[in-house]
Scaffold this motif. Structure first.
Motif, mmCIF file in Angstrom:
data_model
loop_
_atom_site.group_PDB
_atom_site.id
_atom_site.type_symbol
_atom_site.label_atom_id
_atom_site.label_comp_id
_atom_site.label_asym_id
_atom_site.label_seq_id
_atom_site.Cartn_x
_atom_site.Cartn_y
_atom_site.Cartn_z
ATOM 1 N N GLY A 97 0.819 -1.200 0.000
ATOM 2 C CA GLY A 97 0.000 0.000 0.000
ATOM 3 C C GLY A 97 0.853 1.250 0.000
ATOM 4 N N ILE A 98 0.253 2.358 -0.361
ATOM 5 C CA ILE A 98 1.029 3.582 -0.532
ATOM 6 C C ILE A 98 1.621 4.077 0.784
ATOM 7 C CG2 ILE A 98 -1.024 5.075 -0.356
ATOM 8 C CD1 ILE A 98 2.142 5.577 -2.569
ATOM 9 N N VAL A 99 0.902 3.943 1.887
ATOM 10 C CA VAL A 99 1.453 4.370 3.176
ATOM 11 C C VAL A 99 2.625 3.479 3.572
ATOM 12 C CG1 VAL A 99 0.961 4.553 5.654
ATOM 13 C CG2 VAL A 99 -0.672 5.441 3.986
ATOM 14 N N GLN A 100 2.485 2.176 3.334
ATOM 15 C CA GLN A 100 3.560 1.245 3.673
ATOM 16 C C GLN A 100 4.807 1.522 2.837
ATOM 17 O OE1 GLN A 100 0.381 0.593 3.329
ATOM 18 N NE2 GLN A 100 -0.294 -0.627 5.077
ATOM 19 N N GLN A 101 4.615 1.773 1.546
ATOM 20 C CA GLN A 101 5.758 2.082 0.687
ATOM 21 C C GLN A 101 6.430 3.392 1.110
ATOM 22 O OE1 GLN A 101 5.508 1.513 -3.650
ATOM 23 N NE2 GLN A 101 3.442 0.690 -3.341
ATOM 24 N N ALA A 102 5.619 4.393 1.386
ATOM 25 C CA ALA A 102 6.175 5.690 1.793
ATOM 26 C C ALA A 102 6.912 5.575 3.116
ATOM 27 C CB ALA A 102 5.051 6.719 1.891
ATOM 28 N N THR A 103 6.377 4.787 4.025
ATOM 29 C CA THR A 103 7.048 4.597 5.322
ATOM 30 C C THR A 103 8.421 3.984 5.129
ATOM 31 O OG1 THR A 103 4.927 4.342 6.454
ATOM 32 C CG2 THR A 103 6.879 3.459 7.554
ATOM 33 N N ARG A 104 8.496 2.927 4.337
ATOM 34 C CA ARG A 104 9.792 2.282 4.110
ATOM 35 C C ARG A 104 10.780 3.236 3.460
ATOM 36 N NH1 ARG A 104 6.343 -2.303 2.881
ATOM 37 N NH2 ARG A 104 6.405 -1.825 0.651
ATOM 38 N N LYS A 105 10.294 4.039 2.518
ATOM 39 C CA LYS A 105 11.190 4.973 1.835
ATOM 40 C C LYS A 105 11.713 6.036 2.797
ATOM 41 C CE LYS A 105 11.483 8.041 -2.197
ATOM 42 N NZ LYS A 105 12.533 7.298 -2.911
ATOM 43 N N ILE A 106 10.833 6.597 3.592
ATOM 44 C CA ILE A 106 11.246 7.641 4.530
ATOM 45 C C ILE A 106 12.230 7.091 5.556
ATOM 46 C CG2 ILE A 106 10.439 9.152 6.400
ATOM 47 C CD1 ILE A 106 7.834 9.510 4.753
ATOM 48 N N LYS A 107 11.944 5.907 6.104
ATOM 49 C CA LYS A 107 12.827 5.350 7.130
ATOM 50 C C LYS A 107 14.186 4.960 6.543
ATOM 51 C CE LYS A 107 11.996 5.105 10.801
ATOM 52 N NZ LYS A 107 12.099 6.147 11.859
ATOM 53 N N ALA A 108 14.222 4.585 5.258
ATOM 54 C CA ALA A 108 15.502 4.294 4.614
ATOM 55 C C ALA A 108 16.317 5.566 4.425
ATOM 56 C CB ALA A 108 15.271 3.604 3.273
ATOM 57 N N LEU A 109 15.650 6.661 4.099
ATOM 58 C CA LEU A 109 16.345 7.922 3.867
ATOM 59 C C LEU A 109 16.741 8.607 5.169
ATOM 60 C CD1 LEU A 109 14.043 9.353 1.046
ATOM 61 C CD2 LEU A 109 16.445 8.681 0.769
ATOM 62 N N TYR A 110 15.813 8.629 6.131
ATOM 63 C CA TYR A 110 16.022 9.373 7.375
ATOM 64 C C TYR A 110 15.533 8.524 8.551
ATOM 65 C CZ TYR A 110 16.649 13.272 4.171
ATOM 66 O OH TYR A 110 17.097 14.084 3.153
ATOM 67 N N PRO A 111 16.368 7.606 9.006
ATOM 68 C CA PRO A 111 15.932 6.681 10.061
ATOM 69 C C PRO A 111 15.472 7.358 11.346
ATOM 70 C CG PRO A 111 18.008 5.966 9.068
ATOM 71 C CD PRO A 111 17.733 7.332 8.552
ATOM 72 N N ASP A 112 16.007 8.551 11.625
ATOM 73 C CA ASP A 112 15.663 9.216 12.885
ATOM 74 C C ASP A 112 14.392 10.051 12.807
ATOM 75 O OD1 ASP A 112 17.890 8.138 14.128
ATOM 76 O OD2 ASP A 112 19.179 9.833 13.574
ATOM 77 N N LEU A 113 13.871 10.258 11.611
ATOM 78 C CA LEU A 113 12.610 10.985 11.471
ATOM 79 C C LEU A 113 11.467 10.064 11.881
ATOM 80 C CD1 LEU A 113 11.123 13.588 10.489
ATOM 81 C CD2 LEU A 113 10.935 12.465 8.257
ATOM 82 N N LEU A 114 10.636 10.520 12.812
ATOM 83 C CA LEU A 114 9.518 9.701 13.260
ATOM 84 C C LEU A 114 8.414 9.678 12.203
ATOM 85 C CD1 LEU A 114 9.216 10.898 16.973
ATOM 86 C CD2 LEU A 114 10.158 8.727 16.155
ATOM 87 N N VAL A 115 7.957 8.483 11.881
ATOM 88 C CA VAL A 115 6.831 8.317 10.974
ATOM 89 C C VAL A 115 5.611 7.917 11.796
ATOM 90 C CG1 VAL A 115 5.845 6.988 9.078
ATOM 91 C CG2 VAL A 115 8.236 7.725 8.971
ATOM 92 N N VAL A 116 4.600 8.774 11.764
ATOM 93 C CA VAL A 116 3.321 8.496 12.410
ATOM 94 C C VAL A 116 2.356 8.066 11.312
ATOM 95 C CG1 VAL A 116 1.498 9.398 13.889
ATOM 96 C CG2 VAL A 116 3.833 10.319 14.091
ATOM 97 N N ALA A 117 1.781 6.883 11.457
ATOM 98 C CA ALA A 117 0.869 6.362 10.436
ATOM 99 C C ALA A 117 -0.574 6.577 10.869
ATOM 100 C CB ALA A 117 1.129 4.885 10.200
#
Length: 334
Positions: A97-117
């Motif tokens: 899903g788009i949220v799951q894909q975006a989460t993985r991309k963001i965490k790969a780029l910036y691991p310390d940025l918190l992702v709230v789903a």
């Protein structure tokens, strides 16, 4: 003692004195920036009713996230626009899903940025409601009942899939009874007992959500959400909703919207010791933007006063579409 011995203006004589005795302070650590992510490529489309807010595809997302990180904003709140919708919102819990894909991309780029789903179904269902619906016809019109208990399993599946993708915080916004308990149990069983729940504990059936429904393409196709979101006239009910979430395992409580519900923020702050979140919603954002574009108000001054009001009312965290602007203003003010 009273006047002339007592003179309150003594502590307002200069910027330095005012700063020294200031009771409420905004910092960039207070903010969460919402992001709307869509399938496709090369997409950076401004949302017409929300100037300065965009739909991003995965390939344009990196530039937006880099700006957020560079400004020091600690967290983003993800909303997804799916390619397809169905009656149960299956794209919400799809591993691709788009949220799951975006989460993985963001965490790969910036691991310390918190992702709230954001954990809800309304963007993903073809009927636009936040749970499963039993539909029927009445007087030639399509009607429906939102099914509470049957929806919980879908919400659990969504939360677990988001956690598997790397989300740091699960933020369920559906207002089904028992949703925190169900999601907490589901996360724990799946091995995510360390993932906190930021519960949309007190979410009103508000007119302030209009621009968001354009942004997320989530307007109900029939009826409204008044059978599960709260009546804006009620405040004691907010205590009951929040208490249930505390007992069910919520780690943070939220009030949404914020601006017209400062009294509710203060009530929850006085009654509960969990971190409190205020959601400065789309309608609040768009009103300020529209008035500012017409030159009727000073946008920076108005927004700063609004956000200070939310903190003064008791919010520890503010979800706001003004996060990037506010971060820049705070940096300029140093």
């Amino acid at each position: 003692m009273s006047f002339p011995i007592v003179r309150h203006r003594r502590l307002r004589q200069s910027a330095a004195i005012r700063g020294m005795v200031r009771e409420t302070v905004l910092t960039v650590d207070d903010f969460i920036q919402p992001i709307f992510v869509a399938h496709g490529s090369g997409i950076k489309n401004e949302i017409s009713s929300m100037p300065g807010v965009y739909h991003f595809s995965l390939d344009t997302l990196e530039e937006e996230v880099k700006e957020i990180v560079d400004l020091g904003i600690p967290a983003v709140l993800l909303f997804g626009i799916p390619e397809t919708k169905d009656s149960v919102g299956s794209s919400a819990f799809d591993e691709e899903g788009i949220v799951q894909q975006a989460t993985r991309k963001i965490k790969a780029l910036y691991p310390d940025l918190l992702v709230v789903a954001d954990t809800c179904l309304c963007e993903f269902t073809d009927h636009g409601h936040c749970g499963m619906v039993h539909t029927f016809e009445r007087d030639g019109h399509v009607c429906g009942d939102v099914l509470n208990d049957e929806s919980l399993d879908l919400l659990v599946r969504t939360a677990v899939s988001q956690a598997k993708a790397g989300a740091d915080i699960i933020a369920p916004s559906n207002m089904m009874d028992g949703f925190v308990q169900a999601i907490r149990a589901g996360l724990d069983e799946a091995g995510f007992s360390h993932i906190p729940i930021m519960s949309y504990s007190v979410k009103y059936a508000s007119a302030f959500y209009g621009p968001f429904r354009e942004a997320a393409d989530s307007a109900p196709q029939f009826g409204d959400r008044k059978t599960y979101q709260m009546d804006p006239a009620n405040v004691r009910e907010a205590l009951r909703e929040a208490e249930s979430d505390v007992l069910e395992g919520a780690d943070m409580l939220m009030v949404k919207p914020a601006l017209a519900f400062m009294d509710v923020l203060r009530l929850l702050r006085d009654q509960f010791d969990l971190p409190l979140v205020a959601y400065n919603v789309s309608g609040e954002y768009s009103m300020v933007k529209a008035a500012s574009e017409r030159g009727w108000i000073n946008e920076r001054a108005i927004v700063t006063e609004m956000l200070l009001g939310m903190k003064r009312a008791g919010a520890d965290i503010i979800i706001t579409y003004f996060a990037k602007d506010a971060a820049r203003w705070l940096r300029e003010g140093k």
